[in-house]
Scaffold this active site. Structure first.
Site, short mmCIF file in Angstrom:
data_model
loop_
_atom_site.label_atom_id
_atom_site.label_comp_id
_atom_site.label_asym_id
_atom_site.label_seq_id
_atom_site.Cartn_x
_atom_site.Cartn_y
_atom_site.Cartn_z
N GLU A 121 3.71 5.72 -8.22
CA GLU A 121 3.75 5.40 -9.64
C GLU A 121 4.45 4.07 -9.91
OE1 GLU A 121 2.79 5.66 -13.54
OE2 GLU A 121 2.06 6.92 -11.90
N GLY A 122 5.39 3.68 -9.06
CA GLY A 122 6.02 2.39 -9.22
C GLY A 122 5.02 1.25 -9.13
N HIS A 123 4.17 1.29 -8.09
CA HIS A 123 3.12 0.27 -7.97
C HIS A 123 2.17 0.31 -9.16
CE1 HIS A 123 3.91 1.17 -3.53
NE2 HIS A 123 4.23 -0.11 -3.65
N LYS A 132 13.07 -2.69 -8.13
CA LYS A 132 13.77 -1.91 -7.10
C LYS A 132 14.23 -2.83 -5.98
CE LYS A 132 11.81 0.95 -4.16
NZ LYS A 132 12.37 0.59 -2.84
N GLN A 184 14.31 -9.48 -3.72
CA GLN A 184 12.98 -10.05 -3.52
C GLN A 184 12.50 -10.77 -4.79
OE1 GLN A 184 9.40 -8.15 -1.40
NE2 GLN A 184 9.08 -7.58 -3.53
N GLN A 194 7.57 -9.65 7.87
CA GLN A 194 8.80 -9.22 7.21
C GLN A 194 9.44 -8.00 7.86
OE1 GLN A 194 6.49 -8.68 3.48
NE2 GLN A 194 7.77 -6.87 3.14
N GLY A 223 0.79 -1.22 0.00
CA GLY A 223 0.00 0.00 0.00
C GLY A 223 0.82 1.27 0.00
N SER A 251 7.55 3.91 -1.05
CA SER A 251 6.58 4.41 -0.07
C SER A 251 7.29 5.08 1.10
CB SER A 251 5.71 3.26 0.44
OG SER A 251 4.96 2.70 -0.62
N VAL A 301 10.95 2.54 -11.29
CA VAL A 301 10.40 3.84 -11.68
C VAL A 301 11.05 4.91 -10.80
CG1 VAL A 301 8.31 5.25 -11.90
CG2 VAL A 301 8.23 2.79 -12.40
#
EC number: 6.3.2.1
Length: 289
Positions: free
Chosen positions: A33-35, A147, A151, A59, A29, A184, A174
């Site tokens: 813009e990356g999401h 990014k 992961q 995590q 959440g 975020s 991005v």
């Protein structure tokens, strides 16, 4: 767009949607813009796009920012709908981890370095929640931003090892116009920290230039990156790593597919960034992935 918070309701909606293909964008959440670029990729490949918003407690370490992680579900709901998400899954912790849950998913070796070394248990939490989400959604495609390239490597390995019938789709980083990778956590940065954080992309750009000019020595690249980052008095380096990708093996000399990855703190905010390179042994042959 339908917003659901229960696993049962989500599964019911997806059952109705089949046999259409499903693209899945898992997030924590506070969308940026990356999401949303992941949603764009999902809409190109799949008939139905599902996004999850879940701040996964597994995590986060005991001294990390779980309680303060930015949240704004109404803003997220608006952005997801405006970009074309079909189903937004917004479960509670209790829905995802019922009392008595005892199963943890662990991916070995490639989780020992980089963020795995500085955040013990982090990737167990990632692998566990992503496995649960994949079992719930059963997507045909799942979209992850590069990014967090480690992961992506971990999840790709997990999917392959567990024979999950899912295509993992890595998507480009991005950036802001000045080069800062979107995150975020950027909201935590003060104006001065935000300005100084530009040393990350600047140092990676310098590494790219050095490799393009023929440099293959990893120690020389790390030294150049470190000197640029240390120009920022607020920067505290967590790691500078140069490794093969996706195997994440250490490299003394660059060859083939490799990642130059950084984690640096500015005040209380830890930022990560990376660049992917393909380095041949020809003196000036190098390309950005």
């Amino acid at each position: 767009m339908r917003t659901v918070s229960s696993i049962k309701e989500l599964r019911s909606l997806l059952k109705e949607a089949r046999p259409k293909t499903v693209g899945f964008v898992p997030t924590m959440g506070y969308l940026h813009e990356g999401h949303l670029s992941l949603v764009d990729q999902a809409k190109e490949k799949a008939d139905v796009v599902v996004m999850s918003i879940f701040v996964n407690p597994l995590q986060f370490g005991p001294n990390e920012d779980l309680a303060k992680y930015p949240r704004d579900i109404e803003r997220d709901r608006y952005l997801a709908a405006s970009r074309g998400v079909d189903i937004l899954f917004f479960p509670s912790v209790e829905e995802m981890y019922p009392e008595g849950s005892k199963t943890i998913v662990t991916v070995k070796d490639i989780t020992d370095s980089m963020c795995g070394a500085s955040r013990p248990g982090h990737f167990d939490g990632v692998a566990t929640v992503v496995t649960k989400l994949f079992n719930i959604v059963q997507p045909d495609y799942a979209f992850f931003g590069m990014k967090d390239a480690q992961q992506v490597a971990v999840i790709t390995q997990m999917v392959r090892d567990l024979n999950m019938p899912i295509e993992i789709v890595p998507c480009p980083i991005v950036r802001e116009p000045d080069g800062l990778a979107l995150s975020s956590r950027n909201v935590y940065l003060s104006a001065e920290e935000r300005e100084q954080a530009l040393v990350l992309s600047r140092s990676l750009k310098r590494a790219e230039e050095m490799v393009a000019m023929g440099e293959r020595d990893a120690a020389a690249l790390r030294s150049a990156i470190k000197s640029i980052i240390q120009e920022s008095p607020l920067a505290e380096i967590d790691y500078i790593e140069i490794r093969s990708y996706p195997e994440l093996m250490p490299m003394e000399e660059l060859r083939g597919h490799c990642i130059v990855a950084l984690a640096v703190r500015f005040g209380r905010t830890r930022l990560i960034d990376n660049i992917m390179l393909v380095a041949s042994q020809e003196e000036t042959a190098c390309s950005v992935r």
